[in-house]
Scaffold this motif. Structure first.
Motif, PDB file in Angstrom:
ATOM      1  N   LEU A   1      12.014  60.764  67.792  1.00 56.61           N
ATOM      2  CA  LEU A   1      12.505  61.640  68.864  1.00 56.61           C
ATOM      3  C   LEU A   1      12.946  62.994  68.330  1.00 56.61           C
ATOM      4  CD1 LEU A   1      14.477  59.140  71.120  1.00 56.61           C
ATOM      5  CD2 LEU A   1      12.171  60.022  71.396  1.00 56.61           C
TER       6      LEU A   1
ATOM      7  N   THR B   1      12.225  64.924  89.863  1.00 53.31           N
ATOM      8  CA  THR B   1      13.238  64.008  89.384  1.00 53.31           C
ATOM      9  C   THR B   1      13.016  63.838  87.883  1.00 53.31           C
ATOM     10  OG1 THR B   1      14.352  61.894  89.778  1.00 53.31           O
ATOM     11  CG2 THR B   1      11.956  61.854  89.817  1.00 53.31           C
ATOM     12  N   TYR B   2      13.861  63.041  87.245  1.00 58.82           N
ATOM     13  CA  TYR B   2      13.731  62.818  85.811  1.00 58.82           C
ATOM     14  C   TYR B   2      13.828  61.330  85.532  1.00 58.82           C
ATOM     15  CZ  TYR B   2      14.361  67.830  85.253  1.00 58.82           C
ATOM     16  OH  TYR B   2      14.199  69.187  85.334  1.00 58.82           O
ATOM     17  N   THR B   3      13.050  60.868  84.577  1.00 65.12           N
ATOM     18  CA  THR B   3      13.114  59.461  84.214  1.00 65.12           C
ATOM     19  C   THR B   3      14.422  59.200  83.477  1.00 65.12           C
ATOM     20  OG1 THR B   3      12.078  59.912  82.101  1.00 65.12           O
ATOM     21  CG2 THR B   3      10.621  59.376  83.919  1.00 65.12           C
ATOM     22  N   PRO B   4      14.825  57.919  83.368  1.00 66.01           N
ATOM     23  CA  PRO B   4      16.059  57.618  82.627  1.00 66.01           C
ATOM     24  C   PRO B   4      15.998  58.078  81.163  1.00 66.01           C
ATOM     25  CG  PRO B   4      15.452  55.758  83.990  1.00 66.01           C
ATOM     26  CD  PRO B   4      14.321  56.745  84.078  1.00 66.01           C
ATOM     27  N   ASP B   5      14.807  58.390  80.644  1.00 66.89           N
ATOM     28  CA  ASP B   5      14.783  58.950  79.294  1.00 66.89           C
ATOM     29  C   ASP B   5      14.740  60.473  79.309  1.00 66.89           C
ATOM     30  OD1 ASP B   5      11.622  59.497  78.950  1.00 66.89           O
ATOM     31  OD2 ASP B   5      11.894  57.553  79.882  1.00 66.89           O
ATOM     32  N   GLY B   6      14.930  61.066  80.494  1.00 63.48           N
ATOM     33  CA  GLY B   6      15.120  62.504  80.571  1.00 63.48           C
ATOM     34  C   GLY B   6      13.841  63.311  80.669  1.00 63.48           C
ATOM     35  N   ARG B   7      12.686  62.664  80.896  1.00 64.00           N
ATOM     36  CA  ARG B   7      11.466  63.446  81.078  1.00 64.00           C
ATOM     37  C   ARG B   7      11.321  63.857  82.533  1.00 64.00           C
ATOM     38  NH1 ARG B   7       7.198  59.878  80.384  1.00 64.00           N
ATOM     39  NH2 ARG B   7       8.825  58.337  80.715  1.00 64.00           N
TER      40      ARG B   7
ATOM     41  N   VAL C   1       4.985  55.661  70.983  1.00 59.12           N
ATOM     42  CA  VAL C   1       5.784  54.510  71.381  1.00 59.12           C
ATOM     43  C   VAL C   1       4.970  53.268  70.988  1.00 59.12           C
ATOM     44  CG1 VAL C   1       6.834  53.278  73.299  1.00 59.12           C
ATOM     45  CG2 VAL C   1       6.743  55.767  73.332  1.00 59.12           C
TER      46      VAL C   1
ATOM     47  N   LYS D   1       2.048  56.700  81.720  1.00 61.21           N
ATOM     48  CA  LYS D   1       3.302  57.393  81.403  1.00 61.21           C
ATOM     49  C   LYS D   1       3.367  57.931  79.982  1.00 61.21           C
ATOM     50  CE  LYS D   1       5.822  53.195  80.218  1.00 61.21           C
ATOM     51  NZ  LYS D   1       6.703  52.155  80.754  1.00 61.21           N
ATOM     52  N   TYR D   2       2.470  57.478  79.105  1.00 64.52           N
ATOM     53  CA  TYR D   2       2.533  57.984  77.735  1.00 64.52           C
ATOM     54  C   TYR D   2       1.879  59.353  77.597  1.00 64.52           C
ATOM     55  CZ  TYR D   2       3.979  53.233  76.970  1.00 64.52           C
ATOM     56  OH  TYR D   2       4.668  52.052  77.045  1.00 64.52           O
TER      57      TYR D   2
ATOM     58  N   VAL E   1       9.733  64.526  86.092  1.00 64.44           N
ATOM     59  CA  VAL E   1       8.698  63.938  86.950  1.00 64.44           C
ATOM     60  C   VAL E   1       8.344  64.975  88.003  1.00 64.44           C
ATOM     61  CG1 VAL E   1       8.120  62.113  88.586  1.00 64.44           C
ATOM     62  CG2 VAL E   1       9.615  61.621  86.652  1.00 64.44           C
TER      63      VAL E   1
END
Lengths: 348, 453
Positions: free
Chosen positions: B277, B47-53, B259, B17-18, B55
């Protein structure tokens, strides 16, 4: 354009007439031809038989839909500005009050000024058409992203369903991968009972817009996208197995005509894997829910597999007795509002 | 058995994921009548991850067993907290096919730890792509991560099968790279980049002659730079990216805010480290200006200035460095100049050009066209609007743009004194000059007019 020899030099003014069309886009194009003959645009366009009681203007004048005329107009508009018909059509699908008249004004502006009228945002109808076309387009794009298919069997009680219940366990290393190429082709066996079903509640009537995208992407699968808000379904069949040669493989039908479906045994396992994936790719240190919500507004969550609560791990073992009804309850979006019966207005 | 695949999926997706590359765009791949999937020029984020990236792809490592020991990487050899595992080819293929049929993804992004040597690893990645394309008629998107040091033959086969290839540079200077990743050097990354570029150029040339030329990574190649793990400044990062766009013709350079994964000593200590960020965001904005808006690196970030302004977007910062170029008249300025106005994007610039062919563009039209007036107002003129600040006081404009809704306190407190109470400006100056319906100018009309463009 309807009458190139009599190309108007000045834009048509809004009149006081009410036109009643059959509710189709072709009907609206024919309404422009009529307005052009009458020398004024109508104040309102309604669908015959659905006129709101007590509208302001006189009795609606019926506009007949002539397919050849509509198609000539589409050609003319496309010649002036490629992509314009699609834009008008998307705006039309917004189902907004008054959008029909804005579309007629826009067609008229194009007839007078040519292609330049299209991108002119200082012209109110053009802006309105662009804005609604954009919104419908965005909703369609979101549906292309957020539609989630589930593998179902048709006629769950039929003999086909029983045969299909044999767990295929495609991920177990010792078992052969059964979801191989043979299940993709339009072989009679595969297309006999399998159907991929997605339920959506789009804000606008986007099924006609997204049909081509999914038909190109999944030509060899049998799938259905059910618009629960409008009670309409976009249905795709594989030609060889289901259709007479001349029939449309992809079409929109009333939801009531759909056969009974039940999720297959392995569906729940793949959904669990997708949720596991979705959890794994999160980086909690960077969490930004505001951004997340802007990209995935809450109203889409009921249809998103990754937003559904996890079901018991018991269901993940192939031997488990799968309660089909329970799966469909978990997977089905819970309507937050009562279904507004709009009736199957034909928009295609 | 399935639970086992789920566990592998969790571990190998977590490790991948990084890598922030997410694009599923860049190449059209048409489907056949019996195949599965296609690629569209415009990618789709499913879709989007909870951090807004976004998918859009199933992004996993084939294996997280790795012989390298890169300090910034979670799967480095010396990290004993990681459970090591690997997929089989069949498992990755099946996950891709089943996820794709459910419309979860646009395709597969496959990378891997280097579990024996570069060729053995690359061979597995190619095997997955081969099985998807040939055995399963899969025409969705495939992005393969190239392992530095892989043989040219394998790279060429990967290019034939994939829509995009990438080699990650990760660390924006070779000296830092050597410090945190002892087994790597720039040459081992640049060599496969060269091979891919040559293969892609050849394919493009052939394609002009015949549509049936065998594809070679039609979506080009991309790379990733990690920011925050090592001390490089923004100018270093951007000039590296600028060079890659020019020399390697990369489609995208991704910037991945580091990260913190563990306290290794070679990379920042997680206890005191702060996620960069804002920096990541400004780098993307600057990158965008270079790629899409025809800005040069020096215009975005002058050589003598090592860091981007974190409080101000790079386009506004540019405009304030060159106040003599503004304001510009929206009714006469050429497209290239409209694009350079802060608050105007490619779309709104196009809309202005379309509208002024038929008439005069007025102040009230701009908002509807999508212009961000909060920023643009200081840099444009319309018949009703003459900004009076530009050219006289860029510092004041900066304060107003940055201040925005927030009180502006963080900036002001830099001067040591408690922030003065900011009284709202006496009627917003620009708005004050809109022509009233009667045609008379509103009160502020007597303010000194700035030079017209």
């Amino acid at each position: 354009m309807p009458a190139p020899e009599a190309r108007p030099s000045a834009p048509l003014q809004l009149g006081t007439a009410t036109y009643a069309t059959d509710g189709s886009f072709a009907g609206l194009l024919c309404a422009y031809a009529r307005a052009h003959r009458a020398g004024a645009l109508p104040a309102e366009v309604v669908t015959a038989g659905q006129a709101a009681p007590g509208h302001l203007f006189g009795a609606p004048e019926a506009v007949e839909t002539e397919a050849p005329l509509a198609s000539r107009m589409e050609h003319g508009l496309e010649r002036v500005k490629p992509g314009l018909v699609g834009k008008l059509f998307r705006a039309f699908l917004s189902e907004r009050a008054g959008i029909e008249v804005a579309i007629l004004q826009m067609i008229d502006a194009v007839a007078v000024d040519g292609a330049e009228a299209v991108g002119d945002w200082t012209f109110e109808p053009s802006r309105q058409v662009s804005r609604w076309a954009q919104r419908v387009g965005r909703e369609a794009h979101r549906m292309e992203a957020f539609v989630r298919f589930e593998r179902h069997e048709e006629g769950a009680s039929g003999e086909w369903a029983v045969a299909e219940k044999t767990p295929s366990t495609p991920l177990a290393p010792e078992a052969p991968v059964s979801a191989g190429p043979q299940s993709l082709g339009p072989s009679p066996a595969a297309s006999g009972g399998e159907r991929w079903l997605a339920r959506v509640r789009p804000e606008y009537h986007v099924l006609p817009v997204i049909a081509e995208h999914f038909a190109l992407r999944y030509p060899a699968l049998r799938w259905t996208i059910l618009d629960e808000r409008r009670r309409l379904a976009l249905v795709h069949d594989t030609p060889a197995a289901d259709l007479a040669p001349e029939a449309d493989a992809t079409r929109i039908v009333p939801a009531s005509s759909l056969p009974d479906l039940a999720p297959t045994a392995d569906e729940r396992a793949y959904q669990a894997m997708w949720r596991a994936y979705f959890r794994a790719v999160d980086i909690p240190e960077r969490r930004n829910l505001k951004l997340h919500l802007r990209h995935v507004p809450k109203r889409y969550w009921p249809q998103l597999t990754e937003k559904q609560p996890e079901v018991s791990m018991m269901a993940l073992t192939p031997e488990a007795d799968v309660d089909a009804e329970a799966i469909s309850r978990t997977a089905a979006p819970k309507p937050r509002r009562a279904v507004k019966a709009l009736g199957p207005r034909s928009r295609t | 058995m399935r639970t086992q695949v789920i566990e592998k999926l969790e571990i190998l997706a977590d490790a991948a994921k990084y890598d922030v590359s997410c694009a599923s765009s860049g190449g059209e791949r048409e489907n056949s009548k019996t195949g599965l999937g296609n690629s569209r020029a415009m990618g789709i984020c499913h879709t989007y991850t909870p951090d807004g990236r976004c998918v859009s792809l199933l992004k996993v490592l084939f294996s997280n067993v790795c012989i390298y020991d890169c300090a910034y990487c979670t799967t480095r050899r010396s990290n004993e907290e990681v459970v090591r595992t690997a997929f089989t080819v069949k498992e990755v293929v099946d996950l891709t096919m089943e996820f794709y049929k459910r419309n979860y993804i646009e395709g597969l992004f496959l990378s891997s730890g280097i579990f024996r040597d570069a060729d053995t690893t690359t061979e597995k990645l190619v095997e997955v792509a081969r099985s998807l394309r040939h055995e399963h008629q899969f025409n969705g998107y495939i992005h393969l991560k190239v392992i530095p040091g892989a043989s040219t033959d394998l790279l060429v086969e990967a290019g034939r099968l994939a829509d995009r290839l990438s080699v990650n540079i990760e660390i924006p200077s070779e000296r830092s790279l050597k410090a945190v990743a002892p087994e790597k050097d720039y040459a081992s990354v640049i060599r496969p980049m060269d091979t891919i570029r040559e293969g892609h150029d050849e394919y493009r040339a052939e394609r002009k002659k015949t549509k049936r030329a065998p594809r070679f990574s039609p979506g080009g190649q991309s790379t990733q730079l990690v920011v925050g793990a090592t001390p490089e400044d923004d100018r270093t990062v951007l000039s590296l990216a600028d060079g890659l766009y020019k020399e390697q013709k990369l489609r995208r350079v991704y910037y991945s805010g580091y990260v913190p994964i563990s306290s290794d000593g070679r990379v920042p200590d997680p206890a005191t480290y702060r996620q960069p960020l804002a920096r990541e965001h400004r780098l993307y904005q600057a990158d965008w200006l270079i790629r899409q808006y025809d800005f040069s690196l020096d215009e975005v970030l002058p050589a003598e200035q090592p860091h981007l302004d974190m409080k101000l977007d790079p386009k506004a910062a540019y405009a304030l460095r060159f106040p003599e170029l503004f304001p510009i008249d929206v009714n006469t300025a050429p497209m290239e100049w409209l694009q350079r106005v802060p608050g105007l994007g490619l779309k709104s610039a196009r809309r202005i050009v379309a509208a002024r062919r038929r008439g005069t563009v007025r102040w009230e039209h701009l908002r509807a066209m999508g212009v961000v007036l909060k920023r643009a107002r200081y840099f444009i003129t319309t018949p009703e609007h003459r900004p009076h600040l530009i050219g006289t006081d860029p510092g004041e404009i900066r304060r107003r743009i940055v201040g925005g809704k927030a009180s502006g306190a963080p900036q002001l407190s830099l001067f040591g004194a408690p922030p003065p109470v900011v009284t709202p400006p006496p009627a917003a100056p620009a708005r004050g000059r809109i022509v009233t319906p009667s045609g008379a100018l509103a009160p502020l009309a007597s303010a000194p007019l700035a030079r017209a463009a």
